[in-house]
Motif scaffolding. Structure first.
Motif, PDB file in Angstrom:
ATOM      1  N   MET A 227       0.850  -1.198   0.000  1.00  0.00           N
ATOM      2  CA  MET A 227       0.000   0.000   0.000  1.00  0.00           C
ATOM      3  C   MET A 227       0.881   1.241   0.000  1.00  0.00           C
ATOM      4  O   MET A 227       0.903   2.026   0.939  1.00  0.00           O
ATOM      5  N   SER A 228       1.705   1.415  -1.061  1.00  0.00           N
ATOM      6  CA  SER A 228       2.532   2.606  -1.174  1.00  0.00           C
ATOM      7  C   SER A 228       1.815   3.624  -2.047  1.00  0.00           C
ATOM      8  O   SER A 228       0.635   3.882  -1.860  1.00  0.00           O
ATOM      9  N   ARG A 229       2.499   4.198  -3.026  1.00  0.00           N
ATOM     10  CA  ARG A 229       1.872   5.222  -3.842  1.00  0.00           C
ATOM     11  C   ARG A 229       0.890   4.609  -4.834  1.00  0.00           C
ATOM     12  O   ARG A 229       1.198   3.651  -5.543  1.00  0.00           O
TER      13      ARG A 229
ATOM     14  N   LEU B 204      -8.780   3.608  -0.370  1.00  0.00           N
ATOM     15  CA  LEU B 204      -7.336   3.409  -0.276  1.00  0.00           C
ATOM     16  C   LEU B 204      -6.712   4.299   0.788  1.00  0.00           C
ATOM     17  O   LEU B 204      -5.823   3.867   1.533  1.00  0.00           O
ATOM     18  N   ALA B 205      -7.162   5.544   0.870  1.00  0.00           N
ATOM     19  CA  ALA B 205      -6.608   6.451   1.878  1.00  0.00           C
ATOM     20  C   ALA B 205      -6.890   5.935   3.274  1.00  0.00           C
ATOM     21  O   ALA B 205      -6.041   6.040   4.175  1.00  0.00           O
ATOM     22  N   ALA B 206      -8.081   5.353   3.488  1.00  0.00           N
ATOM     23  CA  ALA B 206      -8.422   4.813   4.802  1.00  0.00           C
ATOM     24  C   ALA B 206      -7.534   3.629   5.173  1.00  0.00           C
ATOM     25  O   ALA B 206      -7.377   3.317   6.361  1.00  0.00           O
ATOM     26  N   ARG B 207      -6.941   2.982   4.174  1.00  0.00           N
ATOM     27  CA  ARG B 207      -6.071   1.830   4.422  1.00  0.00           C
ATOM     28  C   ARG B 207      -4.598   2.200   4.438  1.00  0.00           C
ATOM     29  O   ARG B 207      -3.736   1.329   4.485  1.00  0.00           O
ATOM     30  N   GLY B 208      -4.315   3.486   4.362  1.00  0.00           N
ATOM     31  CA  GLY B 208      -2.941   3.947   4.525  1.00  0.00           C
ATOM     32  C   GLY B 208      -2.157   4.160   3.260  1.00  0.00           C
ATOM     33  O   GLY B 208      -0.943   4.397   3.324  1.00  0.00           O
ATOM     34  N   ALA B 209      -2.798   4.099   2.097  1.00  0.00           N
ATOM     35  CA  ALA B 209      -2.075   4.305   0.849  1.00  0.00           C
ATOM     36  C   ALA B 209      -1.754   5.782   0.639  1.00  0.00           C
ATOM     37  O   ALA B 209      -2.465   6.667   1.121  1.00  0.00           O
TER      38      ALA B 209
ATOM     39  N   GLY C 238      -8.850   9.883 -12.958  1.00  0.00           N
ATOM     40  CA  GLY C 238     -10.293  10.108 -12.997  1.00  0.00           C
ATOM     41  C   GLY C 238     -10.857  10.374 -11.615  1.00  0.00           C
ATOM     42  O   GLY C 238     -10.709   9.553 -10.710  1.00  0.00           O
ATOM     43  N   ALA C 239     -11.504  11.530 -11.453  1.00  0.00           N
ATOM     44  CA  ALA C 239     -12.064  11.917 -10.155  1.00  0.00           C
ATOM     45  C   ALA C 239     -13.574  12.018 -10.223  1.00  0.00           C
ATOM     46  O   ALA C 239     -14.179  12.940  -9.677  1.00  0.00           O
ATOM     47  N   GLY C 240     -14.194  11.050 -10.916  1.00  0.00           N
ATOM     48  CA  GLY C 240     -15.638  10.910 -10.850  1.00  0.00           C
ATOM     49  C   GLY C 240     -16.020  10.114  -9.618  1.00  0.00           C
ATOM     50  O   GLY C 240     -15.215   9.938  -8.698  1.00  0.00           O
ATOM     51  N   VAL C 241     -17.237   9.599  -9.597  1.00  0.00           N
ATOM     52  CA  VAL C 241     -17.704   8.906  -8.401  1.00  0.00           C
ATOM     53  C   VAL C 241     -16.839   7.689  -8.082  1.00  0.00           C
ATOM     54  O   VAL C 241     -16.536   7.423  -6.912  1.00  0.00           O
ATOM     55  N   LEU C 242     -16.397   6.951  -9.106  1.00  0.00           N
ATOM     56  CA  LEU C 242     -15.586   5.761  -8.839  1.00  0.00           C
ATOM     57  C   LEU C 242     -14.192   6.139  -8.374  1.00  0.00           C
ATOM     58  O   LEU C 242     -13.673   5.556  -7.413  1.00  0.00           O
ATOM     59  N   GLY C 243     -13.570   7.113  -9.031  1.00  0.00           N
ATOM     60  CA  GLY C 243     -12.238   7.533  -8.605  1.00  0.00           C
ATOM     61  C   GLY C 243     -12.224   8.066  -7.189  1.00  0.00           C
ATOM     62  O   GLY C 243     -11.323   7.755  -6.396  1.00  0.00           O
ATOM     63  N   LEU C 244     -13.235   8.858  -6.818  1.00  0.00           N
ATOM     64  CA  LEU C 244     -13.304   9.408  -5.463  1.00  0.00           C
ATOM     65  C   LEU C 244     -13.587   8.313  -4.438  1.00  0.00           C
ATOM     66  O   LEU C 244     -13.024   8.324  -3.339  1.00  0.00           O
ATOM     67  N   ALA C 245     -14.463   7.356  -4.778  1.00  0.00           N
ATOM     68  CA  ALA C 245     -14.751   6.260  -3.856  1.00  0.00           C
ATOM     69  C   ALA C 245     -13.516   5.400  -3.641  1.00  0.00           C
ATOM     70  O   ALA C 245     -13.207   4.991  -2.504  1.00  0.00           O
ATOM     71  N   LEU C 246     -12.784   5.114  -4.707  1.00  0.00           N
ATOM     72  CA  LEU C 246     -11.569   4.316  -4.582  1.00  0.00           C
ATOM     73  C   LEU C 246     -10.510   5.062  -3.778  1.00  0.00           C
ATOM     74  O   LEU C 246      -9.835   4.474  -2.919  1.00  0.00           O
TER      75      LEU C 246
END
Length: 328
Positions: free
Chosen positions: A1-3, A20-25, A8-16
Motif C-alpha cells: 500500500m505505497s503510492r 485506499l486512503a483509509a487503508r494507509g495508501a 479520474g475523479a468521478g464517483v468511482l475515482g473518489l470512492a476508490l
C-alpha cells in the motif's frame, strides 16, 4: 500500500481514493477538470440508492452490492435520506406496474390512502403503488463534494497530471478509457433539474410508462432531478428537444403542477458500460483499471472501490475481475 495514482475523479475515482486512503495508501488523484465529478455522468446522476428497483432489469450483483452501498454512502458522505421509493403508473398502464412487481423484490403493494399518507401531494392521483421502504437517495453533487472534502482533510487533492516516480496506476476515466478498453460503450442519459415549489415530495417517485419511464428525485427547496433517457449513444453535453418534451410530459402526468415548473438545468452525458452492463476490474494498457458502472454509479462504486482496494492490499481476486484472452 505505497503510492497509488488514480486517473479520474468521478464517483468511482473518489470512492476508490477514499477506500485506499483509509487503508494507509499514498493516494494521488488526477483529473483534467478542477471540480471532482463536475464534468461527467457522476454530476448528472439521479442519486437514487434503489437496488431493488434497479433489479427490474439488472443482474444480481446490483441488488446485493447496492444494498450495502446505502450504508457506505452514509458513513463516508452523509446526506442519505432513507425514505424509500414509490413506483406508480397511470391506470391505463397498470400492466407495467404488475410487470415491474414480478421483476423486483422488497416492496409493499399499497392503495390510494397509504400512498396519500406517504406523499400528501399525490393524494387522489393514483389508486395503487409499489413502496420500497428500504431504499434511499442522496444529492450526488453534495456526495461528491463530501468525498472530496474528506480526501482534502487527508491532504489529497486533484492534480492535472500524475506525479513523477514509481507507483501503482489505476484507470477510472470512464468513457475516456476507450483508448485501452475498446469494448467500452456509451449509454446516453438526459436529465432536467426543475424548480416546482408547488409540489412537495419526500422520496423518489418512479412513473412507469411503456415508452418513457421517468424518475423524479427531490433535492430540497422545491428542486427535483427529472430523468432519464437510456439511449445507445456516446453523444454528450446537449439535451434534445424530443427528450425534454417526453420527460416533461411524463412529469406532468405525475402531477399537473410540473407543467408550470421552472427548468433550472439541462444536462446529458454518456454512462460507460460493457456489453453485459456490469463493471469490470482488470489490467489493460499496462495498468489496472476499474470501469463500466453503467447506470449504477452510486450503487456499485463502493463495491468496486472496495474490491480494487482489497486487490491492491492483499492480492485478492475481485468478483468483478475480467481477464482478456491473452491474460488467461
Amino acid at each position: 500500500m505505497s503510492r497509488v495514482t488514480i486517473l479520474g475523479a468521478g464517483v468511482l475515482g473518489l470512492a476508490l481514493a477514499t477506500e485506499l486512503a483509509a487503508r494507509g495508501a499514498d493516494v494521488h488523484l488526477v483529473d483534467p477538470h478542477p471540480v471532482p465529478g463536475g464534468h461527467g455522468c457522476s454530476w448528472w446522476a439521479g442519486g437514487m440508492l434503489a437496488p431493488c428497483c434497479e433489479f427490474e432489469n439488472a443482474e444480481e450483483p446490483v441488488l446485493r452490492y447496492g444494498r450495502a452501498a446505502i450504508d457506505w454512502w452514509d458513513r463516508h458522505a452523509g446526506g442519505v435520506t432513507r425514505a424509500g421509493t414509490l413506483v406508480v403508473t397511470p391506470a391505463r398502464d397498470r400492466r407495467e406496474l404488475d410487470r415491474f412487481a414480478r421483476r423486483t423484490e422488497g416492496f409493499e403493494v399499497i392503495g390510494a390512502d397509504p400512498l396519500a399518507a406517504l406523499e400528501p401531494d399525490m393524494a387522489g392521483r393514483f389508486d395503487r403503488a409499489l413502496f420500497f421502504p428500504a431504499e434511499a437517495h442522496l444529492d450526488p453533487r453534495a456526495a461528491l463534494a463530501a468525498l472530496h472534502g474528506g480526501l482534502a482533510r487527508r491532504g489529497i487533492t486533484v492534480a492535472a497530471a500524475p506525479p513523477a516516480g514509481p507507483g501503482q496506476v489505476i484507470d477510472c476515466r470512464g468513457l475516456a478509457a476507450r483508448d485501452i478498453l475498446p469494448d467500452l460503450r456509451g449509454v446516453r442519459g438526459e436529465m432536467l433539474v426543475l424548480r416546482c415549489p408547488e409540489v412537495t415530495l419526500s422520496r423518489p417517485v418512479r412513473l412507469l410508462h411503456p415508452r418513457v419511464p421517468i424518475y423524479l428525485v427531490p433535492r430540497g427547496g422545491g428542486l427535483y432531478m427529472l430523468g432519464a433517457t437510456m439511449i445507445e449513444s456516446d453523444r454528450r453535453g446537449v439535451v434534445t428537444a424530443r427528450s425534454v418534451l417526453e420527460l416533461l410530459s411524463a412529469a406532468y402526468a405525475l402531477h399537473p403542477a410540473f407543467g408550470e415548473a421552472e427548468i433550472v438545468e439541462l444536462g446529458a452525458d454518456a454512462r460507460p458500460a460493457f456489453p453485459d452492463n456490469l463493471p469490470r476490474i482488470g489490467r489493460a494498457g499496462g495498468r489496472l483499471y476499474a470501469n463500466g458502472l453503467y447506470r449504477h454509479g452510486y450503487l456499485l462504486a463502493p463495491a468496486v472501490a472496495m474490491q480494487m482496494a482489497d486487490h491492491i492490499e492483499t492480492g485478492a481476486k475481485p468478483e468483478f475481475w475480467h481477464e482478456t484472452d491473452d491474460q488467461r
